[in-house]
Design a protein around this motif. Structure first.
Motif, PDB file in Angstrom:
ATOM      1  N   LEU A  62      28.561  41.549  54.912  1.00 50.10           N
ATOM      2  CA  LEU A  62      28.519  40.086  54.416  1.00 50.10           C
ATOM      3  C   LEU A  62      27.499  39.243  54.888  1.00 50.10           C
ATOM      4  CD1 LEU A  62      32.438  39.392  54.236  1.00 50.10           C
ATOM      5  CD2 LEU A  62      31.032  39.708  52.375  1.00 50.10           C
ATOM      6  N   ALA A  63      27.543  39.433  56.128  1.00 51.65           N
ATOM      7  CA  ALA A  63      26.184  38.684  56.827  1.00 51.65           C
ATOM      8  C   ALA A  63      25.040  39.179  56.610  1.00 51.65           C
ATOM      9  CB  ALA A  63      26.413  38.789  58.410  1.00 51.65           C
ATOM     10  N   SER A  64      24.737  40.229  56.065  1.00 55.93           N
ATOM     11  CA  SER A  64      23.313  40.821  55.906  1.00 55.93           C
ATOM     12  C   SER A  64      23.212  40.919  54.324  1.00 55.93           C
ATOM     13  CB  SER A  64      23.123  42.372  56.213  1.00 55.93           C
ATOM     14  OG  SER A  64      24.257  43.093  55.695  1.00 55.93           O
ATOM     15  N   ARG A  65      24.272  40.324  53.539  1.00 56.22           N
ATOM     16  CA  ARG A  65      23.974  40.329  52.173  1.00 56.22           C
ATOM     17  C   ARG A  65      23.109  39.115  51.713  1.00 56.22           C
ATOM     18  NH1 ARG A  65      27.432  41.864  47.784  1.00 56.22           N
ATOM     19  NH2 ARG A  65      27.353  40.430  45.879  1.00 56.22           N
ATOM     20  N   ALA A  66      22.080  39.669  50.826  1.00 52.67           N
ATOM     21  CA  ALA A  66      21.135  38.586  50.356  1.00 52.67           C
ATOM     22  C   ALA A  66      21.553  37.596  49.476  1.00 52.67           C
ATOM     23  CB  ALA A  66      19.771  39.423  49.804  1.00 52.67           C
ATOM     24  N   PRO A  67      21.045  36.470  49.274  1.00 54.80           N
ATOM     25  CA  PRO A  67      21.657  35.410  48.496  1.00 54.80           C
ATOM     26  C   PRO A  67      21.475  35.796  47.035  1.00 54.80           C
ATOM     27  CG  PRO A  67      20.642  34.431  50.195  1.00 54.80           C
ATOM     28  CD  PRO A  67      20.386  35.675  50.463  1.00 54.80           C
ATOM     29  N   GLY A  68      22.259  35.612  46.094  1.00 57.91           N
ATOM     30  CA  GLY A  68      22.180  36.183  44.902  1.00 57.91           C
ATOM     31  C   GLY A  68      22.161  37.528  44.510  1.00 57.91           C
ATOM     32  N   SER A  69      22.529  38.216  45.419  1.00 51.88           N
ATOM     33  CA  SER A  69      22.599  39.733  45.252  1.00 51.88           C
ATOM     34  C   SER A  69      23.873  40.225  44.617  1.00 51.88           C
ATOM     35  CB  SER A  69      22.649  40.446  46.756  1.00 51.88           C
ATOM     36  OG  SER A  69      22.937  41.905  46.538  1.00 51.88           O
ATOM     37  N   ARG A  70      24.020  41.026  43.539  1.00 51.69           N
ATOM     38  CA  ARG A  70      25.178  41.640  42.899  1.00 51.69           C
ATOM     39  C   ARG A  70      25.276  42.943  43.338  1.00 51.69           C
ATOM     40  NH1 ARG A  70      26.903  38.727  38.518  1.00 51.69           N
ATOM     41  NH2 ARG A  70      25.897  36.972  37.821  1.00 51.69           N
ATOM     42  N   ARG A  71      24.967  43.319  44.289  1.00 52.77           N
ATOM     43  CA  ARG A  71      25.075  44.652  44.980  1.00 52.77           C
ATOM     44  C   ARG A  71      26.696  44.571  45.539  1.00 52.77           C
ATOM     45  NH1 ARG A  71      25.106  46.901  50.020  1.00 52.77           N
ATOM     46  NH2 ARG A  71      23.764  45.048  50.604  1.00 52.77           N
TER      47      ARG A  71
ATOM     48  N   ASP B  82      28.364  34.661  39.052  1.00 51.52           N
ATOM     49  CA  ASP B  82      28.398  34.267  37.750  1.00 51.52           C
ATOM     50  C   ASP B  82      28.271  32.769  37.508  1.00 51.52           C
ATOM     51  OD1 ASP B  82      28.235  36.820  36.740  1.00 51.52           O
ATOM     52  OD2 ASP B  82      30.435  37.186  36.517  1.00 51.52           O
ATOM     53  N   ALA B  83      29.102  32.184  38.607  1.00 50.18           N
ATOM     54  CA  ALA B  83      29.059  30.655  38.366  1.00 50.18           C
ATOM     55  C   ALA B  83      27.649  30.226  38.847  1.00 50.18           C
ATOM     56  CB  ALA B  83      30.176  30.137  39.387  1.00 50.18           C
ATOM     57  N   LEU B  84      27.231  30.638  39.854  1.00 50.37           N
ATOM     58  CA  LEU B  84      25.835  30.237  40.246  1.00 50.37           C
ATOM     59  C   LEU B  84      24.756  30.235  39.090  1.00 50.37           C
ATOM     60  CD1 LEU B  84      25.865  31.162  44.179  1.00 50.37           C
ATOM     61  CD2 LEU B  84      26.261  28.920  43.207  1.00 50.37           C
ATOM     62  N   GLU B  85      24.930  31.621  38.367  1.00 48.43           N
ATOM     63  CA  GLU B  85      23.764  32.032  37.424  1.00 48.43           C
ATOM     64  C   GLU B  85      24.031  31.080  36.232  1.00 48.43           C
ATOM     65  OE1 GLU B  85      21.020  33.749  35.412  1.00 48.43           O
ATOM     66  OE2 GLU B  85      21.309  33.785  37.497  1.00 48.43           O
ATOM     67  N   ARG B  86      25.202  30.843  35.888  1.00 47.98           N
ATOM     68  CA  ARG B  86      25.530  29.534  34.811  1.00 47.98           C
ATOM     69  C   ARG B  86      25.035  28.376  35.301  1.00 47.98           C
ATOM     70  NH1 ARG B  86      30.719  31.887  34.565  1.00 47.98           N
ATOM     71  NH2 ARG B  86      31.606  30.512  36.039  1.00 47.98           N
ATOM     72  N   GLU B  87      24.876  27.843  36.417  1.00 46.96           N
ATOM     73  CA  GLU B  87      24.453  26.658  36.756  1.00 46.96           C
ATOM     74  C   GLU B  87      22.976  26.737  36.897  1.00 46.96           C
ATOM     75  OE1 GLU B  87      26.140  23.962  37.958  1.00 46.96           O
ATOM     76  OE2 GLU B  87      27.737  24.786  37.573  1.00 46.96           O
ATOM     77  N   ARG B  88      22.272  27.746  37.328  1.00 51.59           N
ATOM     78  CA  ARG B  88      21.104  27.697  37.010  1.00 51.59           C
ATOM     79  C   ARG B  88      20.248  28.030  35.643  1.00 51.59           C
ATOM     80  NH1 ARG B  88      21.752  31.511  41.510  1.00 51.59           N
ATOM     81  NH2 ARG B  88      21.972  33.261  40.312  1.00 51.59           N
TER      82      ARG B  88
END
Length: 461
Positions: free
Chosen positions: A191-200, A227-233
């Motif tokens: 979780l700490a190394s997960r890139a922001p916006g990653s869907r992996r 999905d929620a962040l993508e909808r906001e963008r």
């Protein structure tokens, strides 16, 4: 906490078990004394008390090996010197005794039962058996230190597993818990190394079965969050894209009002600007409604929408821009009404963006046609232009966000067809990009499936 709970449960159980075992052991030893006394009584009855020495001859003393000699013989263990017996008659004459109990004082009134004596530096547990029928008394004794030795052995047998086992168990439990929590540490690192916006998806090798539901739930939650962040963008980009047309229309009317000195023309331009601003407010409301629909807030709240009415409103809204563009626009309706169950804001956005997209790809003097018709168990929306069209190999990519064809004449953001696709998805509609019937240009066909269609056919217009 686990170790503390083990101590809290096992220690009282161990103490209770030791206490019960010690009581039963003492009862067993007392029973052995009583049984020995009764056995000796039977032997005395068989041989007869008179077979022993006469009282005036003194008691018959059974020798007992000395303790030191017994310790040497038995390698430190003593048994014989720790037990003994005494037989006397009703007149108080000792007839038979072991050497270690020869000096044990006689009771004034012998009674059958157990007693404790302090004799010759030792504590003794003595059982007295009175045989009134034969006129003699038997006393069987056992030293307390013999019983204490048994108690100490019980302490060791029952206490050592707790004293040694619990600390060892604590170490093993600590190791097992740390080993069991390693997947959580790996999950934290993932979780700490997960890139922001990653869907992996988060995947842990050899994750324990108990952690699998947590990982699945976490992946589902992260997916929903993305999905929620993508909808906001997308909503932010859609706002910029959708508000551009009514703002441009309003600016045209205001410029017209400022460029003329004639009062009637100024009033007309200002009135048109006011209408444009009203449409701008309406567009904002529609965008907010579309955002709520996309977020699922209005799921299951479809209403009956007349596509013909929606199309007329969209055309009326785009009229100033259509006039400025120099593009010939035609609306062909094969139905007086074409009603579907859906979302008005989404359908309006679909029509508006299809028309605007066509306008941007048609040069001045070109044509754009909007067609509404009813097919077999479906409602069909088609927008046809005679622009350069889109090659078949590139048609799949035009629905990507921010994608713009080189032939586009506007300064849009490449969101039009993406909004069209999203609005179609809300209605389970299918979109096709086809060649125009004339052979030049593009035909966009949107087919709403039958279970959304409402109304009956009327004569063509």
């Amino acid at each position: 906490m686990i170790v503390t709970l083990l101590f809290a449960v096992l220690l009282p159980l161990g103490l209770y078990s030791f206490r019960r075992t010690l009581i039963e052991t003492h009862e067993l030893l007392d029973g052995r004394l009583a049984e020995s006394a009764r056995t000796l009584d039977v032997l005395m009855q068989h041989e007869g008390i008179d077979a022993l020495r006469r009282p005036e001859q003194g008691p018959l003393i059974v020798p007992v090996i000395g303790r030191k000699a017994e310790e040497e013989l038995m390698h430190g263990r003593t048994y014989e010197s720790e037990v003994g017996y005494q037989v006397f008659d009703m007149h108080g004459h000792v007839r038979l005794t072991t050497a270690n109990l020869a000096q044990l004082p006689l009771p004034q009134t012998p009674l059958s039962g157990f007693e404790n004596y302090q004799f010759d530096g030792y504590g003794w547990r003595v059982f007295t058996f009175v045989d009134d029928a034969n006129g003699f008394v038997i006393r069987m004794g056992e030293r307390d230190d013999s019983r204490r030795g048994i108690s100490h052995a019980l302490w060791l047998d029952l206490g050592m597993p707790l004293l040694i086992g619990l600390p060892l168990l604590a170490l093993l439990i600590g190791w097992a818990v740390r080993r069991g929590l390693r997947p959580l540490e790996r999950l934290r690192q993932a979780l700490a190394s997960r890139a922001p916006g990653s869907r992996r998806r988060i995947e842990l090798e050899r994750a324990p079965q108990e952690l699998q539901p947590v990982i699945e739930a976490l992946n589902a939650q992260l997916e929903r969050l993305e999905d929620a962040l993508e909808r906001e963008r997308r909503f932010s980009a859609d706002v910029a894209h959708e508000l551009r047309t009514p703002l441009a229309s309003t600016m045209i009317h205001l410029d017209g009002a400022l460029s003329t000195s004639e009062l009637p023309a100024t009033k007309a331009s200002l009135a048109s600007a006011q209408v444009g601003l009203s449409r701008l407010a309406r567009r904002i409301e529609q965008l907010l409604a579309l955002a709520r629909l996309e977020a699922g807030a209005a799921a299951g709240q479809r209403s009956e929408v007349d596509l013909v009415v929606v199309a007329m409103n969209v055309i009326d809204e785009l009229a100033p821009l259509l006039g400025e563009s120099g593009v010939e626009f035609a609306f062909v309706g094969h139905e007086d009404t074409l009603k579907v169950q859906g979302y008005e804001a989404a359908l309006a956005a679909l029509l508006r963006n299809l028309i605007e997209n066509a306008m941007h790809h048609v040069p001045a003097g070109g044509s754009v046609q909007l067609l509404l018709k009813r097919a077999t168990e479906a409602a069909v929306i088609e927008v046809i232009d005679n622009g350069p069209g889109i090659p078949a190999e590139r048609r799949a990519s035009v629905f990507a966000r921010f994608h713009r064809e080189a032939s586009s004449s506007g300064d849009g953001y490449g969101l039009g067809l993406s909004i069209v696709q999203r609005a179609a998805q809300l209605h389970n509609a299918a979109i096709e990009l086809l060649d125009a019937p004339s052979g030049r240009g593009l035909r966009v066909s949107v087919v709403i499936p039958t279970h959304f269609v409402r109304g009956a056919s009327t004569e063509s217009v």
